[in-house]
Design a protein around this motif. Structure first.
Motif, PDB file in Angstrom:
ATOM      1  N   HIS A 140       7.255   3.338   5.139  1.00  0.00           N
ATOM      2  CA  HIS A 140       7.621   2.520   6.292  1.00  0.00           C
ATOM      3  C   HIS A 140       7.368   1.045   6.033  1.00  0.00           C
ATOM      4  CE1 HIS A 140       7.941   5.828   9.428  1.00  0.00           C
ATOM      5  NE2 HIS A 140       7.518   6.462   8.340  1.00  0.00           N
ATOM      6  N   ARG A 141       8.215   0.208   6.621  1.00  0.00           N
ATOM      7  CA  ARG A 141       7.982  -1.237   6.573  1.00  0.00           C
ATOM      8  C   ARG A 141       6.970  -1.630   7.639  1.00  0.00           C
ATOM      9  NH1 ARG A 141      13.898  -4.059   5.712  1.00  0.00           N
ATOM     10  NH2 ARG A 141      14.416  -2.920   3.813  1.00  0.00           N
ATOM     11  N   PRO A 142       6.325  -2.789   7.452  1.00  0.00           N
ATOM     12  CA  PRO A 142       5.298  -3.216   8.407  1.00  0.00           C
ATOM     13  C   PRO A 142       5.750  -3.164   9.869  1.00  0.00           C
ATOM     14  CG  PRO A 142       5.249  -4.645   6.505  1.00  0.00           C
ATOM     15  CD  PRO A 142       6.409  -3.710   6.301  1.00  0.00           C
ATOM     16  N   ALA A 143       6.993  -3.571  10.136  1.00  0.00           N
ATOM     17  CA  ALA A 143       7.459  -3.593  11.534  1.00  0.00           C
ATOM     18  C   ALA A 143       7.517  -2.193  12.141  1.00  0.00           C
ATOM     19  CB  ALA A 143       8.824  -4.256  11.618  1.00  0.00           C
ATOM     20  N   GLU A 144       7.545  -1.172  11.292  1.00  0.00           N
ATOM     21  CA  GLU A 144       7.600   0.202  11.799  1.00  0.00           C
ATOM     22  C   GLU A 144       6.203   0.818  11.933  1.00  0.00           C
ATOM     23  OE1 GLU A 144      11.762   0.919   9.342  1.00  0.00           O
ATOM     24  OE2 GLU A 144       9.866   1.704   8.569  1.00  0.00           O
ATOM     25  N   LEU A 145       5.172   0.013  11.724  1.00  0.00           N
ATOM     26  CA  LEU A 145       3.795   0.518  11.790  1.00  0.00           C
ATOM     27  C   LEU A 145       3.066  -0.116  12.970  1.00  0.00           C
ATOM     28  CD1 LEU A 145       2.943   0.112   7.990  1.00  0.00           C
ATOM     29  CD2 LEU A 145       3.545   2.239   9.169  1.00  0.00           C
ATOM     30  N   SER A 146       2.054   0.594  13.485  1.00  0.00           N
ATOM     31  CA  SER A 146       1.221   0.031  14.555  1.00  0.00           C
ATOM     32  C   SER A 146       0.295  -1.033  13.968  1.00  0.00           C
ATOM     33  CB  SER A 146       0.382   1.142  15.187  1.00  0.00           C
ATOM     34  OG  SER A 146      -0.617   1.561  14.279  1.00  0.00           O
ATOM     35  N   GLY A 147      -0.337  -1.809  14.839  1.00  0.00           N
ATOM     36  CA  GLY A 147      -1.262  -2.850  14.386  1.00  0.00           C
ATOM     37  C   GLY A 147      -2.378  -2.296  13.513  1.00  0.00           C
ATOM     38  N   GLY A 148      -2.923  -1.156  13.924  1.00  0.00           N
ATOM     39  CA  GLY A 148      -4.002  -0.549  13.145  1.00  0.00           C
ATOM     40  C   GLY A 148      -3.510  -0.062  11.793  1.00  0.00           C
ATOM     41  N   GLU A 149      -2.299   0.494  11.770  1.00  0.00           N
ATOM     42  CA  GLU A 149      -1.724   0.963  10.500  1.00  0.00           C
ATOM     43  C   GLU A 149      -1.422  -0.221   9.577  1.00  0.00           C
ATOM     44  OE1 GLU A 149       0.428   5.047  12.169  1.00  0.00           O
ATOM     45  OE2 GLU A 149       1.568   3.188  12.097  1.00  0.00           O
ATOM     46  N   GLN A 150      -0.894  -1.288  10.137  1.00  0.00           N
ATOM     47  CA  GLN A 150      -0.617  -2.489   9.328  1.00  0.00           C
ATOM     48  C   GLN A 150      -1.911  -2.984   8.676  1.00  0.00           C
ATOM     49  OE1 GLN A 150       0.945  -4.910  12.486  1.00  0.00           O
ATOM     50  NE2 GLN A 150       3.068  -4.292  12.134  1.00  0.00           N
ATOM     51  N   GLN A 151      -2.980  -2.997   9.450  1.00  0.00           N
ATOM     52  CA  GLN A 151      -4.242  -3.506   8.921  1.00  0.00           C
ATOM     53  C   GLN A 151      -4.809  -2.554   7.862  1.00  0.00           C
ATOM     54  OE1 GLN A 151      -4.456  -6.308   8.968  1.00  0.00           O
ATOM     55  NE2 GLN A 151      -6.355  -7.250   9.583  1.00  0.00           N
ATOM     56  N   ARG A 152      -4.569  -1.262   8.006  1.00  0.00           N
ATOM     57  CA  ARG A 152      -5.013  -0.308   6.979  1.00  0.00           C
ATOM     58  C   ARG A 152      -4.250  -0.536   5.672  1.00  0.00           C
ATOM     59  NH1 ARG A 152      -4.284   4.178  11.283  1.00  0.00           N
ATOM     60  NH2 ARG A 152      -4.262   5.785   9.700  1.00  0.00           N
ATOM     61  N   VAL A 153      -2.943  -0.827   5.784  1.00  0.00           N
ATOM     62  CA  VAL A 153      -2.166  -1.143   4.572  1.00  0.00           C
ATOM     63  C   VAL A 153      -2.703  -2.432   3.933  1.00  0.00           C
ATOM     64  CG1 VAL A 153       0.112  -1.696   3.629  1.00  0.00           C
ATOM     65  CG2 VAL A 153      -0.088  -0.027   5.493  1.00  0.00           C
ATOM     66  N   ALA A 154      -3.002  -3.415   4.777  1.00  0.00           N
ATOM     67  CA  ALA A 154      -3.521  -4.691   4.249  1.00  0.00           C
ATOM     68  C   ALA A 154      -4.846  -4.480   3.507  1.00  0.00           C
ATOM     69  CB  ALA A 154      -3.682  -5.701   5.387  1.00  0.00           C
ATOM     70  N   MET A 155      -5.674  -3.560   3.999  1.00  0.00           N
ATOM     71  CA  MET A 155      -6.932  -3.249   3.313  1.00  0.00           C
ATOM     72  C   MET A 155      -6.656  -2.618   1.952  1.00  0.00           C
ATOM     73  SD  MET A 155      -8.866  -1.915   6.800  1.00  0.00           S
ATOM     74  CE  MET A 155      -9.031  -0.283   6.162  1.00  0.00           C
ATOM     75  N   CYS A 156      -5.688  -1.704   1.907  1.00  0.00           N
ATOM     76  CA  CYS A 156      -5.328  -1.057   0.632  1.00  0.00           C
ATOM     77  C   CYS A 156      -4.803  -2.094  -0.354  1.00  0.00           C
ATOM     78  CB  CYS A 156      -4.272   0.014   0.855  1.00  0.00           C
ATOM     79  SG  CYS A 156      -4.852   1.422   1.817  1.00  0.00           S
ATOM     80  N   ARG A 157      -3.969  -3.005   0.137  1.00  0.00           N
ATOM     81  CA  ARG A 157      -3.449  -4.062  -0.728  1.00  0.00           C
ATOM     82  C   ARG A 157      -4.593  -4.894  -1.305  1.00  0.00           C
ATOM     83  NH1 ARG A 157      -0.224  -8.795   2.052  1.00  0.00           N
ATOM     84  NH2 ARG A 157      -2.230  -8.727   3.141  1.00  0.00           N
ATOM     85  N   ALA A 158      -5.581  -5.214  -0.461  1.00  0.00           N
ATOM     86  CA  ALA A 158      -6.701  -6.041  -0.924  1.00  0.00           C
ATOM     87  C   ALA A 158      -7.480  -5.355  -2.041  1.00  0.00           C
ATOM     88  CB  ALA A 158      -7.621  -6.366   0.248  1.00  0.00           C
ATOM     89  N   LEU A 159      -7.516  -4.022  -2.012  1.00  0.00           N
ATOM     90  CA  LEU A 159      -8.317  -3.285  -2.994  1.00  0.00           C
ATOM     91  C   LEU A 159      -7.505  -2.818  -4.200  1.00  0.00           C
ATOM     92  CD1 LEU A 159     -10.634  -1.233  -0.645  1.00  0.00           C
ATOM     93  CD2 LEU A 159     -11.026  -3.412  -1.756  1.00  0.00           C
ATOM     94  N   ALA A 160      -6.193  -3.059  -4.154  1.00  0.00           N
ATOM     95  CA  ALA A 160      -5.295  -2.468  -5.152  1.00  0.00           C
ATOM     96  C   ALA A 160      -5.706  -2.790  -6.585  1.00  0.00           C
ATOM     97  CB  ALA A 160      -3.861  -2.929  -4.892  1.00  0.00           C
ATOM     98  N   ASN A 161      -6.107  -4.022  -6.829  1.00  0.00           N
ATOM     99  CA  ASN A 161      -6.431  -4.443  -8.199  1.00  0.00           C
ATOM    100  C   ASN A 161      -7.894  -4.216  -8.575  1.00  0.00           C
ATOM    101  OD1 ASN A 161      -3.932  -5.237  -9.209  1.00  0.00           O
ATOM    102  ND2 ASN A 161      -4.067  -7.263  -8.251  1.00  0.00           N
ATOM    103  N   ARG A 162      -8.583  -3.378  -7.808  1.00  0.00           N
ATOM    104  CA  ARG A 162      -9.987  -3.054  -8.072  1.00  0.00           C
ATOM    105  C   ARG A 162     -10.853  -4.305  -8.223  1.00  0.00           C
ATOM    106  NH1 ARG A 162      -9.555   2.430  -9.471  1.00  0.00           N
ATOM    107  NH2 ARG A 162      -7.495   2.938 -10.263  1.00  0.00           N
ATOM    108  N   PRO A 163     -10.840  -5.168  -7.194  1.00  0.00           N
ATOM    109  CA  PRO A 163     -11.676  -6.367  -7.263  1.00  0.00           C
ATOM    110  C   PRO A 163     -13.147  -5.993  -7.154  1.00  0.00           C
ATOM    111  CG  PRO A 163     -10.825  -6.109  -5.033  1.00  0.00           C
ATOM    112  CD  PRO A 163     -10.189  -5.017  -5.873  1.00  0.00           C
TER     113      PRO A 163
END
Ligand code: ADP
Ligand code: MG
Length: 223
Positions: A140-163
């Motif tokens: 799903h694209r961001p516009a098709e997700l709820s606010g909480g789901e969008q923020q969960r994706v953003a958290m995954c993105r932040a961790l993607a490169n194993r910082p």
């Protein structure tokens, strides 16, 4: 324990002359690997400014910034981008996902930019999304997700490169109380699972109380 972040004598003033606003005045802070620290302080106390400087998104006027044990204060733009990509995950109050891309693509793209192959990047993205209950939403694209789901994706993105370091600026500040609770729990779970050091700005004393310790910005210093 090894340090993921050390700020020493970090100062920042916006503007100049009569209207200058001194936001940070020789602020010092150290975060160890595996430690989750709450950044408290009233609105306008400089939490976002401090996070942006620690995240190499903005420049300090003075002071030293070490990420993962290396001094990054003197790097040029290119070096800062590389250090940020490799070492730092950032979660904003608003998700800032790319609207044209699906959830999984938003988590894959930063990995491709760091030279990870498409296949392992996709695997990592799917695992992260599954760990926050979004396996069924990956396409799903961001516009098709709820606010909480969008923020969960953003958290995954932040961790993607194993910082080694996660910085988050009131990451659940835009969500209703119930959603905020569950998303925040997932963020702490992800950070603990990955063994990161984290600095998370929050207004909410209850959320701050779930972290390992709280530091407060006051008068431009960490107290
Ligand atoms: P917080 O996140 O704790 O609410 P901020 O770091 O956003 O605090 O802001 C600290 C102070 O710096 C505020 O007085 C704010 O108005 C000011 N400020 C923040 N960014 C800028 C900017 N780009 N230009 C001028 N003033 C700014
Ligand atoms: Mg702020």
């Amino acid at each position: 324990m090894s340090e993921v972040l050390r700020l020493s004598g970090v100062s920042k003033t916006y503007g100049g002359g009569e209207t200058a606003i001194e936001v940070l005045n020789e602020a010092d802070l150290t975060i160890d690997r595996g430690e989750i620290v709450a950044l408290a302080g009233p609105s306008g106390s400089g939490k976002s400014t401090l996070l942006h400087i620690a995240g190499l998104l903005d420049n300090a006027d003075a002071g030293r910034i070490e990420v993962g044990g290396s001094d990054v204060s003197g790097l040029d733009d290119r070096g800062r981008t590389a250090a940020r990509r490799a070492e730092i995950g950032f979660v904003y109050q608003f998700h800032h996902l790319l609207p044209e891309f699906s959830a999984v693509e938003n988590v894959v793209l930063p990995q491709l930019a760091s030279g990870v192959g498409a296949k392992p990047a996709g695997k990592r993205a799917e695992e992260l999304l599954a760990s926050v209950g979004l396996a069924g939403r990956a396409g799903h694209r961001p516009a098709e997700l709820s606010g909480g789901e969008q923020q969960r994706v953003a958290m995954c993105r932040a961790l993607a490169n194993r910082p080694g370091l996660l910085l988050a600026d009131e990451p659940t500040g835009n969500l209703d109380v119930e959603t905020s609770e569950s998303v925040f729990e997932m963020l702490l779970g992800l950070v603990r699972n990955e063994g990161l050091g984290a600095l998370i700005a929050t207004h909410n004393p209850e959320l701050a109380g779930r972290m390992d310790r709280t530091v407060t910005l006051s008068g431009g210093k960490i107290v």
